[in-house]
Write an enzyme that holds these catalytic residues in place. Sequence first.
Site, short mmCIF file in Angstrom:
data_model
loop_
_atom_site.label_atom_id
_atom_site.label_comp_id
_atom_site.label_asym_id
_atom_site.label_seq_id
_atom_site.Cartn_x
_atom_site.Cartn_y
_atom_site.Cartn_z
N GLN A 48 0.88 -1.02 -0.17
CA GLN A 48 0.06 0.04 -0.12
C GLN A 48 0.77 1.31 -0.82
O GLN A 48 1.62 1.72 0.59
CB GLN A 48 -1.09 0.52 0.93
CG GLN A 48 -2.07 1.20 1.05
CD GLN A 48 -2.34 0.80 2.52
OE1 GLN A 48 -3.50 -0.11 2.83
NE2 GLN A 48 -4.45 2.37 2.13
N PHE A 49 1.13 1.51 -1.07
CA PHE A 49 2.45 2.84 -1.15
C PHE A 49 1.14 4.49 -0.55
O PHE A 49 2.16 5.43 -0.14
CB PHE A 49 2.23 3.00 -2.78
CG PHE A 49 1.34 4.17 -3.66
CD1 PHE A 49 0.76 5.35 -3.41
CD2 PHE A 49 0.38 3.57 -3.96
CE1 PHE A 49 0.05 5.88 -4.11
CE2 PHE A 49 -0.84 3.65 -5.51
CZ PHE A 49 -1.14 5.27 -4.31
N THR A 50 0.24 4.68 -0.13
CA THR A 50 -0.12 5.71 0.39
C THR A 50 -0.16 5.75 1.48
O THR A 50 -0.13 6.74 2.35
CB THR A 50 -2.11 5.68 0.07
OG1 THR A 50 -2.87 3.87 1.36
CG2 THR A 50 -2.42 5.66 -0.97
#
Length: 161
Positions: free
Chosen positions: A94-96
């Site tokens: 999850q890059f966020t």
Amino acid sequence: MRAVVQRVSGASVVVDGETVGEIRERGLCVLVGVTHDDTKEKAERLARKLWTVRLFDGDGDGDDDGGGDGAAGPGPGAEKSCSDLGAPLMVISQFTLYGDARKGRRPTWNAAAPGELAEPLVDEVVARLRSLGARVETGRFGADMKVSLTNDGPFTVLLDV
């Protein structure tokens, strides 16, 4: 590397209508973010931490107050790890997690590593967990994933390595 770790009683990941990962018992759902200076060594450290961090109760009743009464409460009852219980882990990229919304109304993703750096490091976390004996389910890197889980507690911990 950054991880949001949730103790769950079950979790699943669906991509394009297909279930690509699922755990049906108590375990951990781990959202993993990678930044530019992360390394294989950090991935290894995160895997060891995830496998050994004590987030489960010691009496096997599913709650964390140690009393066996079903009452939730993290407190001192967190005595067991996934390695102690053989509990599965759901690992999802999850890059966020490296989003920054301190300025303006729209987050920036400048601190998130690009996919060509992030994907091998998330894969390394999964591989290291499996080499330690963990049963690991995963999402699909870069896909539009529908993640469902039942947070047990709720119990959520942030880990930075």
